[in-house]
Write an enzyme that holds these catalytic residues in place. Structure first.
Site, PDB file in Angstrom:
ATOM      1  N   ASP A 122       0.856  -1.188   0.000  1.00  0.00           N
ATOM      2  CA  ASP A 122       0.000   0.000   0.000  1.00  0.00           C
ATOM      3  C   ASP A 122       0.888   1.233   0.000  1.00  0.00           C
ATOM      4  OD1 ASP A 122      -2.415  -1.373   0.034  1.00  0.00           O
ATOM      5  OD2 ASP A 122      -2.598  -1.340   2.203  1.00  0.00           O
ATOM      6  N   ASP A 140      -7.111  -1.369  -4.541  1.00  0.00           N
ATOM      7  CA  ASP A 140      -8.192  -0.988  -3.627  1.00  0.00           C
ATOM      8  C   ASP A 140      -9.128   0.037  -4.271  1.00  0.00           C
ATOM      9  OD1 ASP A 140      -7.096  -2.663  -1.661  1.00  0.00           O
ATOM     10  OD2 ASP A 140      -5.868  -1.036  -0.841  1.00  0.00           O
TER      11      ASP A 140
END
EC number: 3.4.23.36
Length: 165
Positions: A122, A140
């Site tokens: 991330d 995401d």
């Protein structure tokens, strides 16, 4: 008989899923190479930063610390379920296909990370000043916008509803 929407093996389905997957993987690779782990860098001060982390949980770090194999299996099962639902879908036309494809591309992007590294990369950090909201990646984003498109198609009638011939 109602015609099916373009499915997972359609040109549109494959193109969108592959684009979501490749953009996600490329962005993660670049972030991993150029960002210092755990050191934020402002993009939009007080709102969005680059912040490289390794997420061992699922979306928004839920399930942090769960067994990696269990998360791999869970992600794979959900991915297969999305493909099964998509394959039988008859409403929503091309917009629904894009929604399903975004979900597929995002799920596979995070699944590949989890299988290869034992975590998901991330690097986009959303925050309000000092208040942390979450760190996420482009997979995401696809996993967020895909369901939004499907909800718009099925609940709000976006895309003209049923696909004909």
């Amino acid at each position: 008989m109602t015609a099916r929407i373009p499915g997972p093996l359609s040109r549109l389905g494959l193109s969108v899923a592959l684009a979501a997957f490749l953009l996600d993987q490329a962005a993660k690779l670049i972030a991993s190479r150029v960002l210092d782990y755990g050191v934020p860098s402002d993009l939009v001060p007080g709102l969005l930063s680059l912040l490289l982390i390794h997420n061992t949980g699922i979306a928004f770090s839920i399930g942090h610390g769960l067994d990696s194999l269990a998360l791999i299996v869970l992600t794979a099962v959900i991915t297969v379920a999305v493909l099964w639902i998509w394959r039988g879908a008859t409403e929503g036309g091309r917009l629904a296909t894009v929604g399903f494809a975004l979900i597929l591309g995002g799920a596979v992007g995070n699944l590949v990370d989890r299988v290869l590294y034992g975590h998901v990369v991330d690097f986009l950090y959303l925050h309000l000043g000092e208040r942390s909201l979450f760190v996420f990646n482009l997979a995401d984003v696809a996993l967020t916008f895909g369901p939004i498109l499907l909800a718009g198609v099925h609940l709000l009638g976006w895309g003209g509803g049923r696909r004909t011939g």
